[in-house]
Scaffold this motif. Structure first.
Motif, mmCIF file in Angstrom:
data_model
loop_
_atom_site.group_PDB
_atom_site.id
_atom_site.type_symbol
_atom_site.label_atom_id
_atom_site.label_comp_id
_atom_site.label_asym_id
_atom_site.label_seq_id
_atom_site.Cartn_x
_atom_site.Cartn_y
_atom_site.Cartn_z
ATOM 1 N N LYS A 113 -6.451 1.831 -1.576
ATOM 2 C CA LYS A 113 -7.676 2.343 -0.981
ATOM 3 C C LYS A 113 -8.269 1.421 0.081
ATOM 4 C CE LYS A 113 -8.556 4.996 -5.131
ATOM 5 N NZ LYS A 113 -7.255 4.731 -5.716
ATOM 6 N N GLN A 138 -10.478 14.269 5.923
ATOM 7 C CA GLN A 138 -9.660 13.117 5.554
ATOM 8 C C GLN A 138 -8.435 13.617 4.818
ATOM 9 O OE1 GLN A 138 -11.874 10.005 3.607
ATOM 10 N NE2 GLN A 138 -10.177 9.552 2.265
ATOM 11 N N GLU A 197 -5.075 11.856 2.807
ATOM 12 C CA GLU A 197 -4.444 10.632 2.341
ATOM 13 C C GLU A 197 -2.921 10.722 2.478
ATOM 14 O OE1 GLU A 197 -6.585 12.343 0.327
ATOM 15 O OE2 GLU A 197 -8.345 11.072 0.603
ATOM 16 N N PHE A 214 -1.781 5.559 0.276
ATOM 17 C CA PHE A 214 -3.103 5.562 -0.356
ATOM 18 C C PHE A 214 -2.985 5.443 -1.869
ATOM 19 C CE2 PHE A 214 -6.726 7.784 -2.252
ATOM 20 C CZ PHE A 214 -7.789 7.136 -1.636
ATOM 21 N N TYR A 215 -1.935 6.003 -2.448
ATOM 22 C CA TYR A 215 -1.777 6.029 -3.896
ATOM 23 C C TYR A 215 -0.994 4.831 -4.439
ATOM 24 C CZ TYR A 215 -3.577 10.658 -3.157
ATOM 25 O OH TYR A 215 -4.383 11.695 -2.783
#
Length: 66
Positions: A26, A45, A47, A51-52
């Motif tokens: 993040k 937005q 992702e 991101f994960y």
């Protein structure tokens, strides 16, 4: 430290699209906040798989000159 890349596209209607690469977890959200302060409110937005991934520690040093 991985290389960070920001692809910024400004459309003919003035909309700004920002693609952030090189962040895991993040940490990209802090970069997005920085750009939102410069260009305006974030309207959408999406992702990426990065991101994960587990978070990494990120520090910013902003030097704005006029």
């Amino acid at each position: 430290m991985p290389q960070r890349e920001f692809d910024i596209t400004i459309g003919p209607d003035g909309n700004v699209e920002l693609h952030v690469q090189g962040y895991k977890g993040k940490g990209c959200l802090e970069a997005m906040k920085m750009f939102a302060q410069i260009v305006g409110e974030l309207q959408s937005q999406r992702e990426t798989s990065e991101f994960y991934e587990p978070d990494e520690q990120v520090r910013y040093n902003i030097d704005q000159r006029h």
